[in-house]
Design a protein around this motif. Structure first.
Motif, PDB file in Angstrom:
ATOM      1  N   ASP A  21      -5.707   5.482   8.780  1.00 37.96           N
ATOM      2  CA  ASP A  21      -4.860   6.636   8.503  1.00 37.96           C
ATOM      3  C   ASP A  21      -3.487   6.199   8.024  1.00 37.96           C
ATOM      4  N   GLY A  22      -2.893   7.002   7.167  1.00 37.26           N
ATOM      5  CA  GLY A  22      -1.554   6.716   6.677  1.00 37.26           C
ATOM      6  C   GLY A  22      -1.017   7.904   5.911  1.00 37.26           C
ATOM      7  N   LEU A  23      -0.015   7.650   5.083  1.00 34.24           N
ATOM      8  CA  LEU A  23       0.592   8.689   4.255  1.00 34.24           C
ATOM      9  C   LEU A  23       0.384   8.369   2.784  1.00 34.24           C
ATOM     10  N   ALA A  24       0.142   9.400   2.019  1.00 32.66           N
ATOM     11  CA  ALA A  24       0.025   9.236   0.564  1.00 32.66           C
ATOM     12  C   ALA A  24       1.418   9.014  -0.012  1.00 32.66           C
ATOM     13  N   GLY A  25       1.511   8.127  -0.996  1.00 30.02           N
ATOM     14  CA  GLY A  25       2.768   7.876  -1.686  1.00 30.02           C
ATOM     15  C   GLY A  25       2.745   8.459  -3.080  1.00 30.02           C
ATOM     16  N   ALA A  26       1.659   9.151  -3.402  1.00 30.03           N
ATOM     17  CA  ALA A  26       1.452   9.795  -4.705  1.00 30.03           C
ATOM     18  C   ALA A  26       0.381  10.856  -4.495  1.00 30.03           C
ATOM     19  N   LEU A  53      -0.475  -6.533  -6.314  1.00 29.00           N
ATOM     20  CA  LEU A  53      -0.548  -5.592  -5.202  1.00 29.00           C
ATOM     21  C   LEU A  53      -1.263  -4.310  -5.640  1.00 29.00           C
ATOM     22  N   ILE A  54      -0.903  -3.790  -6.793  1.00 33.42           N
ATOM     23  CA  ILE A  54      -1.492  -2.542  -7.297  1.00 33.42           C
ATOM     24  C   ILE A  54      -2.949  -2.755  -7.717  1.00 33.42           C
ATOM     25  N   ARG A  55      -3.302  -3.960  -8.101  1.00 33.05           N
ATOM     26  CA  ARG A  55      -4.675  -4.276  -8.520  1.00 33.05           C
ATOM     27  C   ARG A  55      -5.603  -4.544  -7.340  1.00 33.05           C
ATOM     28  N   THR A  56      -5.066  -4.534  -6.128  1.00 35.84           N
ATOM     29  CA  THR A  56      -5.860  -4.867  -4.943  1.00 35.84           C
ATOM     30  C   THR A  56      -6.128  -3.618  -4.119  1.00 35.84           C
ATOM     31  N   ALA A  57      -7.291  -3.015  -4.318  1.00 35.86           N
ATOM     32  CA  ALA A  57      -7.644  -1.799  -3.590  1.00 35.86           C
ATOM     33  C   ALA A  57      -7.867  -2.108  -2.116  1.00 35.86           C
ATOM     34  N   ARG A  58      -7.326  -1.251  -1.273  1.00 34.25           N
ATOM     35  CA  ARG A  58      -7.511  -1.387   0.180  1.00 34.25           C
ATOM     36  C   ARG A  58      -8.657  -0.516   0.664  1.00 34.25           C
ATOM     37  N   GLY A  59      -8.953   0.553  -0.087  1.00 36.49           N
ATOM     38  CA  GLY A  59     -10.021   1.454   0.329  1.00 36.49           C
ATOM     39  C   GLY A  59     -10.170   2.629  -0.605  1.00 36.49           C
ATOM     40  N   ILE A  60     -10.992   3.572  -0.163  1.00 39.77           N
ATOM     41  CA  ILE A  60     -11.282   4.791  -0.908  1.00 39.77           C
ATOM     42  C   ILE A  60     -10.757   5.983  -0.115  1.00 39.77           C
ATOM     43  N   ALA A  61     -10.023   6.860  -0.786  1.00 40.91           N
ATOM     44  CA  ALA A  61      -9.486   8.056  -0.126  1.00 40.91           C
ATOM     45  C   ALA A  61     -10.625   8.978   0.302  1.00 40.91           C
ATOM     46  N   LEU A  62     -10.557   9.442   1.548  1.00 43.89           N
ATOM     47  CA  LEU A  62     -11.567  10.375   2.066  1.00 43.89           C
ATOM     48  C   LEU A  62     -11.106  11.823   1.983  1.00 43.89           C
ATOM     49  N   ASN A  63      -9.838  12.033   1.678  1.00 44.89           N
ATOM     50  CA  ASN A  63      -9.316  13.394   1.496  1.00 44.89           C
ATOM     51  C   ASN A  63      -8.254  13.366   0.411  1.00 44.89           C
ATOM     52  N   GLN A  69       1.962  13.412   2.486  1.00 45.33           N
ATOM     53  CA  GLN A  69       0.951  14.041   3.335  1.00 45.33           C
ATOM     54  C   GLN A  69       0.020  12.995   3.946  1.00 45.33           C
ATOM     55  N   PRO A  70      -0.633  13.334   5.072  1.00 42.57           N
ATOM     56  CA  PRO A  70      -1.568  12.413   5.716  1.00 42.57           C
ATOM     57  C   PRO A  70      -2.768  12.101   4.815  1.00 42.57           C
ATOM     58  N   LEU A  71      -3.210  10.854   4.871  1.00 39.22           N
ATOM     59  CA  LEU A  71      -4.354  10.404   4.085  1.00 39.22           C
ATOM     60  C   LEU A  71      -5.216   9.504   4.946  1.00 39.22           C
ATOM     61  N   LYS A  72      -6.522   9.713   4.885  1.00 36.51           N
ATOM     62  CA  LYS A  72      -7.481   8.840   5.556  1.00 36.51           C
ATOM     63  C   LYS A  72      -8.231   8.089   4.473  1.00 36.51           C
ATOM     64  N   ILE A  73      -8.317   6.767   4.628  1.00 36.42           N
ATOM     65  CA  ILE A  73      -9.063   5.961   3.673  1.00 36.42           C
ATOM     66  C   ILE A  73     -10.211   5.252   4.392  1.00 36.42           C
ATOM     67  N   GLN A  74     -11.226   4.907   3.627  1.00 43.24           N
ATOM     68  CA  GLN A  74     -12.335   4.113   4.160  1.00 43.24           C
ATOM     69  C   GLN A  74     -12.241   2.717   3.575  1.00 43.24           C
ATOM     70  N   LYS A  75     -12.294   1.702   4.459  1.00 42.84           N
ATOM     71  CA  LYS A  75     -12.134   0.314   4.047  1.00 42.84           C
ATOM     72  C   LYS A  75     -13.446  -0.455   3.956  1.00 42.84           C
ATOM     73  N   SER A  76     -14.457  -0.048   4.699  1.00 40.09           N
ATOM     74  CA  SER A  76     -15.748  -0.726   4.650  1.00 40.09           C
ATOM     75  C   SER A  76     -16.825   0.203   5.184  1.00 40.09           C
ATOM     76  N   GLY A  77     -18.070  -0.246   5.068  1.00 41.69           N
ATOM     77  CA  GLY A  77     -19.206   0.568   5.491  1.00 41.69           C
ATOM     78  C   GLY A  77     -19.751   1.372   4.325  1.00 41.69           C
ATOM     79  N   GLU A  78     -20.684   2.248   4.630  1.00 38.10           N
ATOM     80  CA  GLU A  78     -21.295   3.089   3.603  1.00 38.10           C
ATOM     81  C   GLU A  78     -20.441   4.329   3.367  1.00 38.10           C
ATOM     82  N   ILE A  79     -20.421   4.766   2.112  1.00 34.90           N
ATOM     83  CA  ILE A  79     -19.689   5.976   1.744  1.00 34.90           C
ATOM     84  C   ILE A  79     -20.526   6.776   0.752  1.00 34.90           C
ATOM     85  N   THR A  80     -20.614   8.077   0.999  1.00 33.29           N
ATOM     86  CA  THR A  80     -21.170   8.976  -0.007  1.00 33.29           C
ATOM     87  C   THR A  80     -20.002   9.253  -0.942  1.00 33.29           C
ATOM     88  N   ILE A  81     -20.087   8.705  -2.149  1.00 35.79           N
ATOM     89  CA  ILE A  81     -18.932   8.661  -3.041  1.00 35.79           C
ATOM     90  C   ILE A  81     -18.726   9.943  -3.849  1.00 35.79           C
TER      91      ILE A  81
END
Length: 135
Positions: A21-26, A53-63, A69-81
């Motif tokens: 969890d974190g905050l969106a910067g954009a 830094l910008i070329r290194t993805a940390r995860g995929i936004a889930l919302n 605003q609050p943002l939840k990202i997924q860093k590993s595991g399976e994701i329905t994309i």
């Protein structure tokens, strides 16, 4: 082919999902690839950005979220994309901010960053790996 056409409402964490969890910067839409900036906010990752830094993805936004605003990202595991995938295909960060594409669409001057491997037509196993090598 081109970047995946993601339906944000269909992006869902799957088996073994590791989230953060974190905050969106954009302004961010569910299904977009994000990096964590030096201010600890999440912004759109981009394979042809000047900064590693910008070329290194940390995860995929889930919302979706606007800056601050609050943002939840997924860093590993399976994701329905939320897009149609080709099973067994490896997908990469694209030169369009936040985009995900197959290898054939990684352009000249873009850096190779694996996002994940399709397990089916809807599920991707996240395998975030930045090579530091450009095409």
């Amino acid at each position: 082919m081109a970047d995946l056409s993601i339906t944000a409402a269909n992006v869902l964490p799957g088996a073994g999902a590791v989230t953060e969890d974190g905050l969106a910067g954009a302004t961010i839409t569910a299904g977009q690839a994000v990096y964590r900036d030096t201010d600890n906010s999440y912004k759109l990752a981009d394979a042809d950005a000047a900064s590693a830094l910008i070329r290194t993805a940390r995860g995929i936004a889930l919302n979706g979220a606007a800056a601050g605003q609050p943002l939840k990202i997924q860093k590993s595991g399976e994701i329905t994309i939320g897009a149609t995938l080709t099973g067994g295909t490896t997908y990469y960060l694209s030169g369009a901010a936040g985009g995900i594409c197959p290898l054939a669409d990684v352009g000249t001057g873009e850096y190779f960053h694996i996002v994940g491997i399709a397990k089916s037509t809807t599920v991707m196993l996240l395998a975030l790996a930045y090579s530091g090598v450009s095409g």
